[in-house]
Design a protein around this motif. Structure first.
Motif, PDB file in Angstrom:
ATOM      1  N   THR A 362      68.639 -31.106  51.971  1.00 59.15           N
ATOM      2  CA  THR A 362      69.109 -29.760  51.628  1.00 59.15           C
ATOM      3  C   THR A 362      68.933 -29.487  50.138  1.00 59.15           C
ATOM      4  O   THR A 362      68.499 -28.402  49.738  1.00 59.15           O
ATOM      5  CB  THR A 362      70.582 -29.601  52.024  1.00 59.15           C
ATOM      6  OG1 THR A 362      70.727 -29.858  53.427  1.00 59.15           O
ATOM      7  CG2 THR A 362      71.079 -28.198  51.713  1.00 59.15           C
ATOM      8  N   ASP A 366      66.715 -26.473  48.521  1.00 57.30           N
ATOM      9  CA  ASP A 366      67.343 -25.506  47.619  1.00 57.30           C
ATOM     10  C   ASP A 366      66.748 -25.551  46.217  1.00 57.30           C
ATOM     11  O   ASP A 366      67.091 -24.741  45.366  1.00 57.30           O
ATOM     12  CB  ASP A 366      68.851 -25.793  47.559  1.00 57.30           C
ATOM     13  CG  ASP A 366      69.666 -24.597  47.090  1.00 57.30           C
ATOM     14  OD1 ASP A 366      69.185 -23.454  47.215  1.00 57.30           O
ATOM     15  OD2 ASP A 366      70.795 -24.810  46.608  1.00 57.30           O
ATOM     16  N   THR A 371      64.092 -20.350  47.467  1.00 60.48           N
ATOM     17  CA  THR A 371      65.349 -20.532  48.169  1.00 60.48           C
ATOM     18  C   THR A 371      66.151 -19.231  48.143  1.00 60.48           C
ATOM     19  O   THR A 371      65.738 -18.248  47.521  1.00 60.48           O
ATOM     20  CB  THR A 371      66.158 -21.684  47.557  1.00 60.48           C
ATOM     21  OG1 THR A 371      67.324 -21.925  48.372  1.00 60.48           O
ATOM     22  CG2 THR A 371      66.612 -21.352  46.139  1.00 60.48           C
ATOM     23  N   ILE A 374      73.510 -18.855  49.650  1.00 61.32           N
ATOM     24  CA  ILE A 374      74.201 -19.038  50.930  1.00 61.32           C
ATOM     25  C   ILE A 374      74.687 -17.682  51.431  1.00 61.32           C
ATOM     26  O   ILE A 374      74.557 -17.356  52.614  1.00 61.32           O
ATOM     27  CB  ILE A 374      75.392 -20.001  50.777  1.00 61.32           C
ATOM     28  CG1 ILE A 374      74.907 -21.389  50.354  1.00 61.32           C
ATOM     29  CG2 ILE A 374      76.173 -20.086  52.064  1.00 61.32           C
ATOM     30  CD1 ILE A 374      76.027 -22.385  50.132  1.00 61.32           C
ATOM     31  N   ILE A 392      69.556 -23.884  54.396  1.00 63.18           N
ATOM     32  CA  ILE A 392      70.507 -23.462  53.363  1.00 63.18           C
ATOM     33  C   ILE A 392      71.828 -23.060  54.004  1.00 63.18           C
ATOM     34  O   ILE A 392      72.904 -23.526  53.617  1.00 63.18           O
ATOM     35  CB  ILE A 392      69.932 -22.308  52.521  1.00 63.18           C
ATOM     36  CG1 ILE A 392      68.660 -22.768  51.780  1.00 63.18           C
ATOM     37  CG2 ILE A 392      70.972 -21.797  51.529  1.00 63.18           C
ATOM     38  CD1 ILE A 392      68.871 -23.922  50.823  1.00 63.18           C
ATOM     39  N   LYS A 396      73.392 -26.473  53.071  1.00 62.58           N
ATOM     40  CA  LYS A 396      74.077 -26.241  51.793  1.00 62.58           C
ATOM     41  C   LYS A 396      75.507 -25.790  52.040  1.00 62.58           C
ATOM     42  O   LYS A 396      76.425 -26.217  51.325  1.00 62.58           O
ATOM     43  CB  LYS A 396      73.320 -25.212  50.958  1.00 62.58           C
ATOM     44  CG  LYS A 396      73.942 -25.011  49.573  1.00 62.58           C
ATOM     45  CD  LYS A 396      73.123 -24.055  48.700  1.00 62.58           C
ATOM     46  CE  LYS A 396      73.746 -23.900  47.326  1.00 62.58           C
ATOM     47  NZ  LYS A 396      72.952 -23.000  46.440  1.00 62.58           N
ATOM     48  N   PRO A 457      71.603 -18.801  44.057  1.00 65.44           N
ATOM     49  CA  PRO A 457      70.781 -19.832  44.677  1.00 65.44           C
ATOM     50  C   PRO A 457      70.592 -21.028  43.765  1.00 65.44           C
ATOM     51  O   PRO A 457      70.905 -20.986  42.578  1.00 65.44           O
ATOM     52  CB  PRO A 457      69.446 -19.100  44.883  1.00 65.44           C
ATOM     53  CG  PRO A 457      69.377 -18.167  43.707  1.00 65.44           C
ATOM     54  CD  PRO A 457      70.803 -17.717  43.465  1.00 65.44           C
ATOM     55  N   VAL A 459      70.076 -25.401  42.697  1.00 67.71           N
ATOM     56  CA  VAL A 459      70.773 -26.674  42.523  1.00 67.71           C
ATOM     57  C   VAL A 459      71.007 -26.927  41.040  1.00 67.71           C
ATOM     58  O   VAL A 459      70.070 -26.836  40.243  1.00 67.71           O
ATOM     59  CB  VAL A 459      69.917 -27.829  43.092  1.00 67.71           C
ATOM     60  CG1 VAL A 459      70.594 -29.178  42.863  1.00 67.71           C
ATOM     61  CG2 VAL A 459      69.632 -27.607  44.570  1.00 67.71           C
ATOM     62  N   TYR A 538      77.286 -31.613  45.076  1.00 67.27           N
ATOM     63  CA  TYR A 538      76.066 -30.849  45.361  1.00 67.27           C
ATOM     64  C   TYR A 538      75.377 -30.541  44.032  1.00 67.27           C
ATOM     65  O   TYR A 538      75.427 -29.423  43.508  1.00 67.27           O
ATOM     66  CB  TYR A 538      76.384 -29.560  46.125  1.00 67.27           C
ATOM     67  CG  TYR A 538      75.129 -28.899  46.660  1.00 67.27           C
ATOM     68  CD1 TYR A 538      74.541 -29.340  47.829  1.00 67.27           C
ATOM     69  CD2 TYR A 538      74.526 -27.854  45.972  1.00 67.27           C
ATOM     70  CE1 TYR A 538      73.381 -28.763  48.321  1.00 67.27           C
ATOM     71  CE2 TYR A 538      73.361 -27.266  46.450  1.00 67.27           C
ATOM     72  CZ  TYR A 538      72.794 -27.727  47.622  1.00 67.27           C
ATOM     73  OH  TYR A 538      71.645 -27.160  48.097  1.00 67.27           O
TER      74      TYR A 538
END
Length: 863
Positions: A362, A366, A371, A374, A392, A396, A457, A459, A538
């Motif tokens: 995931t 992302d 991406t 959520i 996602i 996610k 969006p 990471v 995350y």
């Protein structure tokens, strides 16, 4: 649901006003549906009589609702007969009456007919060799194919369902059967109990000769039902459902709200499963497994999918998202919850490692440019809704919930979940409602954490410097997998709950975008830290060279999920060009003898990716030789398989066997060949011995990669004849895509589009052929040359999955071919998917250019 649905191509060109107009007017509110439906399975049609009790905000001569592929023959309300106008593009019908219906309560009666389609959506036919079944799949926007309805999640109502069917058949719906009465020659009518208030997409009805195994938990009758020939495979699922229902009653602090629970395996089914309230439907391989002889991994999958769908009975069915932009509330929560429940039942199966492993995928998804958040704000059309059922929304969403639970503590988080459900029972809610409940209960800034991870969006990458007097210098930025990506200036940073494992113990802190250091113990801060204790965060982490060296030196002090997080971070940084591929290989080989199977499997899986996406032919030969040298002795040290071996030892042996098979280790190839020959020998003693080997499944895969037409024929025969064992049948079918002989690749693709393979499975064969470097070129040429046949197999979601598969390509020429081909060969609900696939190809091209010299250097110094 475990994945899915779509719309017409013309909607891609619709104006913004048209897209908005796909939402129904808000002046009419459904309160109750009475559905009387008579399916005719031999003719693939059905007839319906429907009464909808509604409330009008003000007088109106028109009522607009959703309706698709339905012929409304008559509509009446308040003693008036109305006319019907259809708007297929918007999937709506408008009933117009001579005089306005008054404000307040009214009843609308509709006489209609429809088709039992073959597209695995709406009310459709599922077939076996013995007979037809009529079944439903309504999520997300397909209830409108079975009855005219206010087919939006917030327009909840209660439902009374009755089905008039053949006398020899039975039926299943959301409520229990409360009446069974004759209905003319050869027919009877089954009437079901009134449901609670719920959304249309959760309605279900199924017709056929289902056979069921019964169970009970906390006073609730449970059945697992399937076609009669497979009922022997239902016992494990009954026990799983019994445990899970009791577990959820305790966890949520709210009793399961329906009068019964049915779980039904369907021969033709698009998704993995679907959480219809009280009548959950499943793909057979996600529900049916032999309790005594089934493989542990098959049982894990079944228990996990059962737990996922049962979690929805509370989180999604009882309390439903207000609109599809908050789909993650349903699917993210169920994804997080599924392995929690399954792990409580079978802790020895090590579900936390599965969770940690899946989060890595995931995070990578992302970390591509295309991406999405959520929370999907601009979601209006069925096609846009369909695209939300992705990694996602599920992955996610679940990972962020897991991170917050880890920060708050399990009991504090559980109480917040209870408060949220209690406040919105049988209603609708938003993401804000959920995180407000958690914030109020915990007195922690959950709202700020969730807002930063849900609305934007990407990471976060946390980059730590060496310890200073004030703590650890840290910066955060958005992480991209592609080396050439540029940071998104619209990203404002994250409020991150960072849980650190250091020499002095675990500590959790909130890191805001404004923070430039992480203070743990002031001037006495330890010299190194591992910045993702329990592997629940995350985010990605980049350490200073000294910190990384210290972590690797003490790698055996990390838990398996933490090791998986470390492996994932190092591989991701390698893909991003921020670390050298040789450094990753050193780490992976340092863990080759780890005692945990998931650690070994993940470490080795990335090596397979290096072969596929970085190495040229010469590099591959050298890397294979290196793997044989490094891993052969480890495999040999495990000895021969024994029934006394622990699950982890079997899994490690399988992982090493597969890698050595790909590396063409002579001893492993010989062992795979012998096991496979024994499995298909026809000699009962040899077959029994081979089936009992924990290497049997992997041996077939290894043998298939080198396999000839004779082995292919044997597997194809099993895929066609093992109809009483869905797991064996499916395994044999999918293994056909592992053969690398170009003639057999074409034969597999011909078979996939022949109509002999269920369309729920045909796309998987095509996708696997496209993804494997050895078969990719032949498969891609085939898809382009036979597009009409290939696309004819597509269901509501599988076309987009083929588009995803081409994202594994890795050359400039292939990128152009993909862009050009799909520009003129449109696939429903795949607009964003195509962009993501092209970005994935670009990322692979950049990865190869960046890391191929590093790989060659590492190989030259590691002979």
């Amino acid at each position: 649901m475990n994945f899915r649905p779509t719309l017409l191509a013309l909607l891609f060109a619709a104006s913004a006003a048209q897209l908005e107009a796909q939402r129904l007017p808000t002046n009419v509110h459904p309160e109750h549906y009475k559905l009387e439906i008579a399916p005719y399975l031999d003719k693939a049609v059905f007839e319906g009589l429907e009464t909808i009790d509604v409330t009008l905000d003000q007088p109106s001569a028109t009522v607009t609702l959703n309706c698709l592929e339905i012929d409304v023959r008559k509509v009446t309300a308040g003693g008036q007969t109305g006319t019907v106008s259809y708007n297929p593009a918007l999937e709506q019908a408008t009933f117009t009456f001579p005089q306005p219906l008054p404000a307040g309560k009214s009843s609308i009666q509709v006489v209609y007919s429809g088709i039992l389609n073959d597209k695995l959506r709406g009310f459709y036919l599922s077939k076996t060799k013995a007979r037809n079944y009529a079944v439903t799949q309504f999520e997300s926007t397909d209830a409108r194919r079975a009855f005219p309805s206010f087919d939006e999640p917030a327009m909840k109502a209660t439902f009374d369902v009755s089905l008039t069917i053949d006398a020899a058949d039975t039926a299943i719906s959301n409520g229990p059967i409360i009446a069974d009465s004759p209905a003319g020659p050869g027919k009877h009518t089954l009437t079901f109990g009134t449901t609670p208030k719920m959304s249309t997409y959760l309605v279900a009805f199924l017709v056929g000769d289902f056979a069921c195994e019964k169970g009970k938990s906390d006073g609730i009758p449970i059945r697992v039902c399937t076609t009669p020939d497979k009922v022997k495979l239902t016992k494990f699922a009954v026990k799983s459902a019994e445990f899970t229902l009791h577990y959820y009653d305790q966890y949520f602090g709210i009793k399961y709200p329906m009068a019964k629970l049915d779980l039904i395996g369907i021969p033709d089914f698009e998704a993995g499963a679907m959480e219809n309230f009280g009548a959950i439907t499943y793909r057979e391989t996600d529900l049916l497994v032999d309790e005594k002889t089934g493989a542990v991994n098959s049982k894990k999958e079944v228990s996990s999918v059962i737990a996922h769908e049962m979690a929805h009975q509370w989180f999604g069915d009882m309390v439903t998202m207000q609109w599809w932009d908050n789909l993650w509330l349903n699917e993210g929560f169920a994804t997080w919850m599924q392995d929690k429940a399954a792990a409580a039942w079978h802790p020895e199966w090590k579900f936390p490692q599965d969770v940690a492993s899946s989060v890595q995928g995931t995070l990578n998804l992302d970390a591509i440019k295309t991406t999405h958040p959520i929370l999907a704000k601009d979601t209006q059309t069925p096609a846009q809704i369909a695209e939300l059922f992705d990694g996602i929304t599920y992955g996610k969403g679940g990972a962020v919930l897991g991170m917050v639970e880890n920060f708050l503590g399990p009991e504090v988080f559980r109480q917040g979940v209870h408060n949220y459900l209690q406040a919105h029972m049988f209603g609708n809610a938003t993401a804000e409602d959920f995180w407000t409940a958690q914030t109020a209960n915990s007195h922690q800034p959950v709202d700020k954490i969730m807002q930063s991870f849900i609305v934007q969006p990407g990471v976060p990458l946390l980059t730590f410097g060496d310890v200073q007097a004030s703590g650890y210098p840290v910066t955060q930025s958005r992480f991209y997998l592609a080396p050439e990506s540029v940071a998104d200036k619209s990203t404002g940073g994250w409020t991150v709950p960072v849980c650190v494992k250091s020499a002095t113990g675990p500590v959790c802190k909130i890191l805001t975008p404004a923070d430039s250091s992480l203070s743990l113990l002031g001037s006495s801060a330890p010299t190194y830290l591992f910045a993702n204790a329990a592997g629940k965060g995350y985010y990605r982490v980049s350490y200073s060279p000294a910190q990384l060296q210290a972590i690797i030196a003490g790698v055996n002090t990390l838990t398996p999920p933490e090791k998986l997080d470390l492996l994932g971070d190092r591989w991701a940084l390698t893909r991003a060009g921020q670390a050298k591929v040789g450094e990753y290989l050193d780490l992976a080989l340092a863990l080759k003898q780890d005692a945990d199977a998931s650690v070994v499997q993940n470490a080795l899986s990335y090596i397979a990716t290096i072969n596929a996406r970085i190495a040229n032919a010469d590099d591959t030969a050298q890397l294979n030789e290196k793997m044989r040298k490094e891993l052969g002795p480890v495999y040999a040290s495990l000895g021969k398989p024994s029934k006394k071996d622990a699950y982890d030892k079997d899994e490690i042996r399988n992982a090493l066997f597969a890698v050595l098979g790909r590396a063409k280790d002579p001893a492993v190839l010989a062992e795979a060949s012998k096991l496979t020959d024994d499995l298909f020998s026809g000699d009962p003693a040899r077959m029994k011995s081979a089936k009992e080997s924990p290497l049997a499944d992997t041996a077939i895969y290894v043998a298939a990669a080198q396999g000839d037409e004779a082995l292919y024929n044997k597997l194809q025969t099993v895929s066609q004849k093992a109809t009483d064992d869905p797991g064996l049948q499916t395994q044999a079918l999918f293994t056909l895509a592992d053969f690398q002989n170009p003639l057999l690749v074409v034969r597999t693709l011909d078979y996939a589009v022949s109509g002999q393979v269920r369309n729920q499975d045909s796309w998987i064969l095509i996708a696997r052929e496209l993804q494997q470097p050895e078969t990719r070129e032949v498969a891609w040429q085939y898809v382009q040359q036979h597009w009409e046949k290939v696309s004819a197999q597509f269901t509501t979601a599988s076309g987009a999955r083929i588009v995803t598969a081409v994202g594994s390509f890795c050359t400039v020429a292939q990128r152009k071919e993909v862009a050009d081909f799909f520009a003129t060969h449109k696939v429903e609900a795949a607009e964003r998917t195509l962009t993501q696939s092209i970005d994935s190809i670009d990322a692979c091209i950049q990865l190869r250019a960046k890391q191929e010299p590093n790989l060659r250097q590492w190989l030259s110094t590691h002979q």
